[in-house]
Design an enzyme around this catalytic site. Structure first.
Site, PDB file in Angstrom:
ATOM      1  N   CYS A 282       0.788  -1.247   0.095  1.00 58.71           N
ATOM      2  CA  CYS A 282      -0.113  -0.081  -0.012  1.00 58.71           C
ATOM      3  C   CYS A 282       0.953   1.280  -0.076  1.00 58.71           C
ATOM      4  CB  CYS A 282      -0.994   0.018   1.239  1.00 58.71           C
ATOM      5  SG  CYS A 282      -2.217  -1.362   1.231  1.00 58.71           S
TER       6      CYS A 282
ATOM      7  N   GLU B 113     -13.390   0.922   2.087  1.00 58.50           N
ATOM      8  CA  GLU B 113     -12.173   0.845   1.124  1.00 58.50           C
ATOM      9  C   GLU B 113     -12.103  -0.591   0.576  1.00 58.50           C
ATOM     10  OE1 GLU B 113      -7.846   2.698   1.621  1.00 58.50           O
ATOM     11  OE2 GLU B 113      -7.750   0.648   2.314  1.00 58.50           O
TER      12      GLU B 113
ATOM     13  N   HIS C  33     -12.742   7.054 -10.974  1.00 60.03           N
ATOM     14  CA  HIS C  33     -11.622   6.914 -11.912  1.00 60.03           C
ATOM     15  C   HIS C  33     -10.574   8.080 -12.029  1.00 60.03           C
ATOM     16  CE1 HIS C  33     -14.243   3.825 -13.487  1.00 60.03           C
ATOM     17  NE2 HIS C  33     -13.283   3.441 -14.068  1.00 60.03           N
TER      18      HIS C  33
END
Length: 198
Positions: free
Chosen positions: A23, A136, A68
């Site tokens: 991450c 998430e 996006h």
């Protein structure tokens, strides 16, 4: 009473300084779900806390800006930021890291201000933002309440420090919407004719 409206978007980020190697060192994406929870102690003329249809306006536009898009912490490496801005038309610079926790806080600050600047027109009494839940993943989410959103120990989030790319702004119903928010102009909910007197 609480109501909850769910929004979805796809987004990419790197979460610097986190414990997970993948991450913190690789750009990656998530299918986010954001829940906006509103509360009130009275109902409007339609017997609602707040019409879900009204949340499909400015609130949805702000959340959809993240779809996006690549989000980055404005303190990240300058070259990384430059490349994000060069190779993605949709990007958002954040004054905090793009973690689930900070997404929840950031959405709280923005939506709280939208509601504060909105003129209600259908008998809404004391509608206020209760919390934001930012999912998430399917198994992990963060929930931010008012005290969290404005807690300087978690990082200061000021509206003027959140920068949306020109492409994100161009796709809003009103491309000047965020500028209006920053300049504290009012937003107006539509007037509704009364069909039944209660």
């Amino acid at each position: 009473m609480l109501i909850r409206k769910l929004f979805k978007f796809e987004n990419a980020h790197i979460v610097r300084n986190c414990s997970s190697e993948r991450c913190r060192s690789s750009i990656h994406g998530h299918s986010y779900k954001v829940e906006v929870l509103l509360e009130a102690s009275a109902l409007d003329h339609g017997q609602m806390v707040y019409d879900f249809g009204l949340m499909k306006g400015t609130i949805r536009d702000v959340i959809d800006a993240f779809d996006h898009a690549v989000c980055f912490w404005d303190k990240d490496d300058a070259e990384y930021i430059r490349l994000c801005q060069t190779f993605s038309a949709r990007w958002i610079a954040m004054p905090v890291s793009p973690s689930a926790e900070q997404f929840a806080r950031l959405f709280f600050v923005i939506i709280d201000q939208i509601l504060a600047q909105t003129i209600m027109a259908n008998g809404e009494a004391d509608v206020r933002l209760h919390s934001i839940i930012a999912h998430e993943t399917d198994t992990g989410y963060a929930q931010a309440f008012r005290d969290d959103a404005y807690n300087p120990r978690m990082g200061t989030i000021r509206l003027e420090d959140i920068i949306f790319s020109p492409q994100c702004q161009a796709e809003w119903k009103d491309p000047a919407m965020y500028q209006k928010l920053l300049s504290q102009q009012q937003f107006y909910n539509p007037a509704v004719p009364r069909q039944v007197d209660a």
